[in-house]
Design an enzyme around this catalytic site. Structure first.
Site, PDB file in Angstrom:
ATOM      1  N   HIS A   7       0.680  -1.386  -0.204  1.00  0.00           N
ATOM      2  CA  HIS A   7       0.485  -0.075  -0.128  1.00  0.00           C
ATOM      3  C   HIS A   7       0.553   1.427  -0.558  1.00  0.00           C
ATOM      4  O   HIS A   7       1.856   1.039   0.049  1.00  0.00           O
ATOM      5  CB  HIS A   7      -0.571   0.218   1.084  1.00  0.00           C
ATOM      6  CG  HIS A   7      -0.232   0.141   2.451  1.00  0.00           C
ATOM      7  ND1 HIS A   7      -0.572  -1.011   3.360  1.00  0.00           N
ATOM      8  CD2 HIS A   7       0.565   1.707   3.208  1.00  0.00           C
ATOM      9  CE1 HIS A   7       0.175  -0.757   4.549  1.00  0.00           C
ATOM     10  NE2 HIS A   7       0.464   0.907   4.339  1.00  0.00           N
ATOM     11  N   HIS A  79       3.779   7.125   3.559  1.00  0.00           N
ATOM     12  CA  HIS A  79       5.213   5.372   3.800  1.00  0.00           C
ATOM     13  C   HIS A  79       4.602   4.917   2.295  1.00  0.00           C
ATOM     14  O   HIS A  79       3.461   4.872   1.563  1.00  0.00           O
ATOM     15  CB  HIS A  79       5.106   5.062   4.754  1.00  0.00           C
ATOM     16  CG  HIS A  79       3.967   4.745   5.093  1.00  0.00           C
ATOM     17  ND1 HIS A  79       3.078   5.061   6.169  1.00  0.00           N
ATOM     18  CD2 HIS A  79       4.204   3.252   5.409  1.00  0.00           C
ATOM     19  CE1 HIS A  79       2.136   3.750   6.780  1.00  0.00           C
ATOM     20  NE2 HIS A  79       2.506   2.619   5.597  1.00  0.00           N
ATOM     21  N   GLU A 130       7.946   1.026   4.772  1.00  0.00           N
ATOM     22  CA  GLU A 130       7.696  -0.164   6.053  1.00  0.00           C
ATOM     23  C   GLU A 130       7.259  -0.940   4.912  1.00  0.00           C
ATOM     24  O   GLU A 130       7.354  -1.396   3.806  1.00  0.00           O
ATOM     25  CB  GLU A 130       6.052  -0.132   6.049  1.00  0.00           C
ATOM     26  CG  GLU A 130       5.245  -0.805   6.788  1.00  0.00           C
ATOM     27  CD  GLU A 130       4.132  -0.818   7.889  1.00  0.00           C
ATOM     28  OE1 GLU A 130       2.845   0.007   6.426  1.00  0.00           O
ATOM     29  OE2 GLU A 130       3.205  -1.426   8.417  1.00  0.00           O
TER      30      GLU A 130
END
Lengths: 134, 134
Positions: A7, A79, A130
């Protein structure tokens, strides 16, 4: 080692306003909001055919994205999350090559119920990345 | 109206250093650099299984990303590009709902040889979004 893009996260002050803009202006399909109190955020998902965008609103001033919104009052890209096949191997490669992990190097359980870690943005092109166990 | 995620763009000062970090630290497969003088950038592509990340280095001080790097000296997330099935319909929907297009509302030919436009970040969650004709 990095696999698919899981994502892209965008921090916003107000999920209602942000969701309406994405729906009306670019025709996005936006999910109903979900609260993740442990992570300090309320989230909606925007589905693209090959991935998803998450809009994150802080639940309070202690939320990890509250400080980002102080610096970026319009909201903004926060992010990118990549799936990785072996998070521990990824972590060890990062540490061996001089990159820092935010907080403890032991993976935590992320908002999607899977182990995650965050790479220090200064150690990867100023970008918060991440990594999530696939 | 928005279709698939075409790419995520990250601005960097030095493609050589940035490429090495992505290769060594997270095992990314990074392409050879390509120059796009009309767009003022040199680019490498990082392939994920479901999309790509582009690292952009400005060719000179007049490059559209030079100012971004002044504000973000470590580099950082610059924009997301989505494919859309009908760019003119997308443009008209943006304008009808009060969102601004950067520069002229007439699409230009982007670095990938297809018509593109950029939405004003203030009109979509502080995030620079490129729309590209699919």
């Amino acid at each position: 080692m990095i696999g698919s893009i899981n994502h892209i996260a965008i921090a916003v002050h107000d999920l209602g306003v942000a969701s309406a803009h994405w729906r009306e202006r670019v025709g996005a399909v936006v999910s109903a909001p979900q609260r993740f109190p442990k992570h300090g955020v309320k989230v909606v998902f925007i589905a693209a055919s090959n991935g998803k965008v998450e809009l994150l609103e802080p639940l309070d001033d202690k939320s990890p994205i509250a400080k980002f919104l102080e610096r970026n009052p319009d909201g903004g890209l926060h992010h990118i999350c990549f799936d990785v096949p072996d998070l521990i191997a990824s972590r060890d490669q990062l540490l061996a090559t001089g990159a820092r992990i935010l907080g403890s190097p032991d993976p935590k359980i992320g908002a999607h119920g899977k182990p995650v870690l965050f790479i220090h943005p200064k150690d990867l092109t100023g970008t918060l990345i991440e990594l999530q166990q696939a």
